[in-house]
Design an enzyme around this catalytic site. Structure first.
Site, PDB file in Angstrom:
ATOM      1  N   THR A  34       7.005   7.512   0.589  1.00 56.17           N
ATOM      2  CA  THR A  34       5.986   8.373   1.176  1.00 56.17           C
ATOM      3  C   THR A  34       6.405   8.813   2.566  1.00 56.17           C
ATOM      4  O   THR A  34       7.154   8.115   3.256  1.00 56.17           O
ATOM      5  CB  THR A  34       4.637   7.645   1.315  1.00 56.17           C
ATOM      6  OG1 THR A  34       4.759   6.604   2.300  1.00 56.17           O
ATOM      7  CG2 THR A  34       4.165   7.074   0.001  1.00 56.17           C
ATOM      8  N   ASP A  35       5.936   9.974   2.978  1.00 55.44           N
ATOM      9  CA  ASP A  35       5.957  10.265   4.402  1.00 55.44           C
ATOM     10  C   ASP A  35       5.045   9.241   5.059  1.00 55.44           C
ATOM     11  O   ASP A  35       4.211   8.614   4.395  1.00 55.44           O
ATOM     12  CB  ASP A  35       5.474  11.690   4.667  1.00 55.44           C
ATOM     13  CG  ASP A  35       5.923  12.225   6.023  1.00 55.44           C
ATOM     14  OD1 ASP A  35       6.343  11.420   6.878  1.00 55.44           O
ATOM     15  OD2 ASP A  35       5.861  13.449   6.227  1.00 55.44           O
ATOM     16  N   TRP A  36       5.200   9.061   6.354  1.00 50.77           N
ATOM     17  CA  TRP A  36       4.484   7.977   7.037  1.00 50.77           C
ATOM     18  C   TRP A  36       2.974   8.256   7.026  1.00 50.77           C
ATOM     19  O   TRP A  36       2.476   9.105   7.746  1.00 50.77           O
ATOM     20  CB  TRP A  36       5.026   7.829   8.446  1.00 50.77           C
ATOM     21  CG  TRP A  36       6.138   6.830   8.561  1.00 50.77           C
ATOM     22  CD1 TRP A  36       6.207   5.795   9.455  1.00 50.77           C
ATOM     23  CD2 TRP A  36       7.326   6.717   7.758  1.00 50.77           C
ATOM     24  NE1 TRP A  36       7.367   5.064   9.257  1.00 50.77           N
ATOM     25  CE2 TRP A  36       8.073   5.595   8.223  1.00 50.77           C
ATOM     26  CE3 TRP A  36       7.834   7.433   6.679  1.00 50.77           C
ATOM     27  CZ2 TRP A  36       9.276   5.204   7.656  1.00 50.77           C
ATOM     28  CZ3 TRP A  36       9.043   7.045   6.121  1.00 50.77           C
ATOM     29  CH2 TRP A  36       9.742   5.948   6.595  1.00 50.77           C
TER      30      TRP A  36
END
Length: 813
Positions: free
Chosen positions: A228-230
């Site tokens: 995931t993106d953060w």
């Protein structure tokens, strides 16, 4: 599975932990099983490894690293070999710092010129973007360091990026937004792909079975890890089912307990969890050999490479009367604070703490240029300073040539927010106009990561786009101005005459619920060509200090099947008196089709270096995809039989050679929208919502339902109109704006994002600082005045614990 013997030894609790980070930048480890802890960090134009021992907090508190030109600049080199070399250098710095995955490259398409993060992306064109991304990944991964191809997919805006639903038709999705990722996956095999924050046609990136499982893994053969993106993990269990292997950063017990419960209830099959864990283990094992030895790199060599990249990427966009290069003996007025304090990188998570920074002022002086200097403006303010302006005009009048350094400052573009228009600071525009009045021999050195309007372009003789040149950009500018380097960069996006000319004007960024891609496949030059609009600078444009001639176009076939390949060859000759490089571009045009198509599309390019009088033959090969469109009826790429133009030129608007071929294909059912959506065929400048609905299908509501309760999936902005929501938003906006610094751009980023982060992320990303009970208290306040006192109590109850945990969070990020 790649490592079943390791996965089977992990307990269920360990497995639940392994599919989430250990903290903000590290993965879980098990030394007993031979799994060391590995670190991932931000990129992509340099290593941003947070320094936990640095004073204060913020994106600038990182270990020193080489700040290479941003991707928006790098792409303008049109040179995959050069990009590979930069990737290798980045990999070397990662090895030195024990970093196993560098979070890049950003490969999203520049849908609109106002996207705040355009500086981190390569181009408006998917073919060029894909080739650049593949080269970058191949360079990094050749050093034994992983890349993270991001942000998958359609993350082409910053406004409401964590909640907005990108509504895009399947054909545009395939032809524009996924093609660059496809090229990168097939040609470089990235270790990881980072999914996006936003939704795409109703589903969040981390829960996209269609994108991740069906397309990336099923069609392209991706066998790495999805991360995931953060903060992009929405619901962890559906995310695992959709193929999202790793959640970053750590959400701690918040999602761990959900995974355990889902396995125990049968909602989450064990083999799904095992598959995700196996991909995490595989990533660790790929990284392990490099962690077992020490590494170093040549800092001076990397600085020199950063300079070379900048020199080969900057674009000479205007050069009337051959005003450049500057002549020996000329008296030069260097004007503009950016000559001394350059804008050399983007703002946000990609901010690099450079080893050193060159500036054009000192570099011109080192090379013996005869010049004076005037500040011209205050870089941190968009206010015309009459005294500074007057001094600049005085210096310009006394000089043979005036060189004005201007452009977008850190306050004008950055991660987390989009620009409202494409103007430069007013004080910069005013300065250029007044200096040009005082001295007709005026040259502008433009800095910035995005397209800008240029109300002064007709008044100046020269324009060098230095873009965001990295730590050595100042030396690159000086060498180009003085003629030590012949510029060879070309634009990777179209410069419109005005913001209103852009196809997304009035329909971007949309939100807060949806963003409708009504323009479909007509982005960038694809739109301007189809709409027959004049532009300021076309896609693929750039001048040189020498001249080139194209000749001898040869096509291997006049008629071919769609399963055949076509070889295109031609010669490029340097007809000038100095060495230089030319980027030859190949465009394909479908001359008649049932489906609406762009007037032409880039399908090949080659950068060639030539001595004066030298000729070289360039050969490019076209396969089926060069002629194909994505057919939604067959869910496949197909070619419609007919004639196609093969166009070779120096830009999208400067065709030098042209030939025609006939391509034959098996007949298939092709969508025809000429009656239901005629604007896509004959009036692309006026596509309506009804046209888009005929193409896409029923469109979801683009506004939030009035009175709908606020839940953890909402952001604070959704509660703006409630009694307490508006007050809380105002309070938070004021407080957040005081964080960060203008130089790093994180202050404005934090302030912009604070109201657009989903409440679920307050819990998942805070490492226990903001508890689930506190979140429920906040929801009570936002939803129901009668429960506000109870909600306030829940918030206050959690404050002592939050204060105790806050220092650890600040140190971790």
């Amino acid at each position: 599975m790649k490592y079943p013997e390791i996965v089977e030894k992990l307990t269920l609790a360990q497995k639940a932990r392994f599919v989430s980070g250990a903290d903000y930048w590290h993965l879980e480890a098990d030394e007993a099983l031979g799994l060391p802890q590995i670190m991932v960090t931000d990129g992509p134009n340099g290593l941003r490894k947070q320094n936990p021992n640095a004073d204060g907090v913020g994106l600038g508190n990182s270990y020193p690293a080489t700040a290479f030109p941003n991707s928006a600049t790098l792409g303008c080199s049109w040179d995959p070999d050069l990009i590979v070399r930069e990737g290798k250098a980045l990999g070397e710095e990662c090895l030195k710092e024990k970093v196993s995955v560098l979070l890049g490259p950003g490969t999203n398409i520049k849908r609109a010129p106002t996207c705040g993060r355009n500086f981190e992306y390569f181009s408006e064109d998917p073919y060029l973007s894909g080739k650049c991304a593949a080269a970058w990944i191949n360079g990094v991964q050749s050093m034994g360091v992983g890349a993270s191809l991001k942000h998958f997919a359609c993350n082409s805006q910053e406004a409401f990026r964590m909640v907005v639903d990108e509504i895009v038709d399947e054909r545009a999705l395939r032809e524009l937004y996924l093609t660059a990722f496809e090229i990168a996956v097939k040609e470089s095999k990235p270790w990881t792909i980072m999914n996006c924050y936003n939704r795409v046609n109703g589903l969040y990136g981390s829960e996209q079975v269609h994108l991740q499982q069906e397309i990336a893994r099923g069609e392209w053969g991706f066998d790495g890890l999805f991360v995931t993106d953060w903060g992009a993990s929405v619901d962890r269990v559906p995310g695992l089912k959709a193929g999202t292997d790793l959640e970053m950063p750590s959400s701690g017990a918040y999602n761990e307990k959900k995974i355990l419960a889902a396995v125990e209830s049968g909602e989450l099959p064990m083999d799904v969890l095992d598959a995700a864990v196996d991909n995490v283990v595989a990533l660790i094992m790929k990284s392990k050999p490099q962690l077992e030895q020490e590494h170093s790199f040549d800092q001076a060599a990397h600085h020199a490479l950063a300079q070379e990249v900048a020199e080969q990427s900057m674009q000479l966009l205007k050069n009337d009367d051959n005003i450049l290069p500057l002549k020996k003996g000329q008296k030069i007025a260097v004007i503009g604070e950016m000559a001394k304090f350059p804008r050399y990188q983007g703002a946000g998570s990609s901010v690099v703490n450079p080893f050193k920074i060159d500036n054009a002022y000192w570099e011109l002086g080192k090379r013996g240029a005869d010049f004076t200097y005037a500040k011209g403006y205050d870089k941190g303010k968009d206010v015309v300073d009459d005294a500074l302006l007057a001094e600049a005009v005085r210096q310009a009048k006394a000089a043979d040539v005036a060189v004005v350094f201007a452009g977008l400052t850190e306050e004008f573009e950055g991660e987390g927010y989009d620009r409202e228009d494409i103007r430069m600071p007013n004080c910069h525009n005013t300065l250029i106009l007044e200096v040009a009045k005082a001295n007709p021999n005026t040259v502008v050195v433009l800095a910035g990561g995005s397209v800008v309007e240029m109300p002064w372009i007709g008044e100046v003789k020269g324009l060098l786009n230095s873009a965001l040149g990295g730590e050595a950009g100042g030396a690159a500018v000086a060498r180009i101005l003085l003629g030590e380097v012949n510029p060879s960069g070309k634009t990777t996006e179209t410069y419109p005459l005005s913001f209103k000319e852009n196809p997304t004007y009035g329909n971007y960024p949309g939100g807060p619920v949806t963003s409708e891609h009504r323009e479909s496949v007509y982005l960038g030059y694809r739109y301007y060509d189809a709409a027959k609009k004049d532009v300021l600078f076309p896609f693929g444009f750039g001048l040189s200090y020498t001249t080139f001639e194209y000749s001898d176009l040869k096509l291997s076939k006049k008629t071919l099947k769609d399963t055949d390949t076509l070889t295109v060859s031609f010669k490029v000759t340097n007809t000038g008196d100095r060495a230089g490089a030319e980027v030859a571009q190949l465009y394909v045009a479908d001359l008649e089709s049932t489906i609406f198509r762009p007037a032409q599309e880039l399908k090949g390019f080659r950068k060639v270096w030539l001595e004066p009088g030298e000729s070289k033959e360039i050969t490019l090969t076209l396969d089926k995809r060069a002629f194909a469109f994505f057919n939604v009826n067959t869910n496949d790429w197909c070619v419609e039989s007919g004639k196609f133009d093969i166009r070779v030129g120096a830009s999208s608007r400067d065709v030098k050679l042209q030939g025609t071929v006939t391509v034959k294909a098996e007949p298939v059912e092709i969508p025809d929208y000429r009656e239901s959506a005629p604007a896509y065929y004959n009036d692309v400048a006026n596509i309506s919502r009804a046209d888009f609905a005929a193409l896409y299908g029923p469109l979801p509501a683009n506004e939030r339902e009035p009175g709908k309760p606020i839940d953890i999936y909402c952001c604070l902005h959704d509660a703006m109109d409630t009694k307490w929501g508006g007050r809380i938003c105002k309070l938070i906006s004021g407080a957040m704006s005081k964080f960060g610094s203008a130089e790093n751009g994180d202050g404005k980023m934090i302030a912009a994002m604070a109201l657009q982060i989903p409440i679920r992320n307050f819990i998942a990303m805070s490492m226990g600082v903001f508890s689930e009970e506190m979140a429920q208290g906040l929801l009570d306040i936002l939803n129901d005045d009668r429960s506000s006192a109870k909600g306030l109590g829940k918030l206050l109850k959690g404050i002592p614990s939050a204060i105790a945990k806050l220092p650890a969070l600040l140190k971790a990020i």
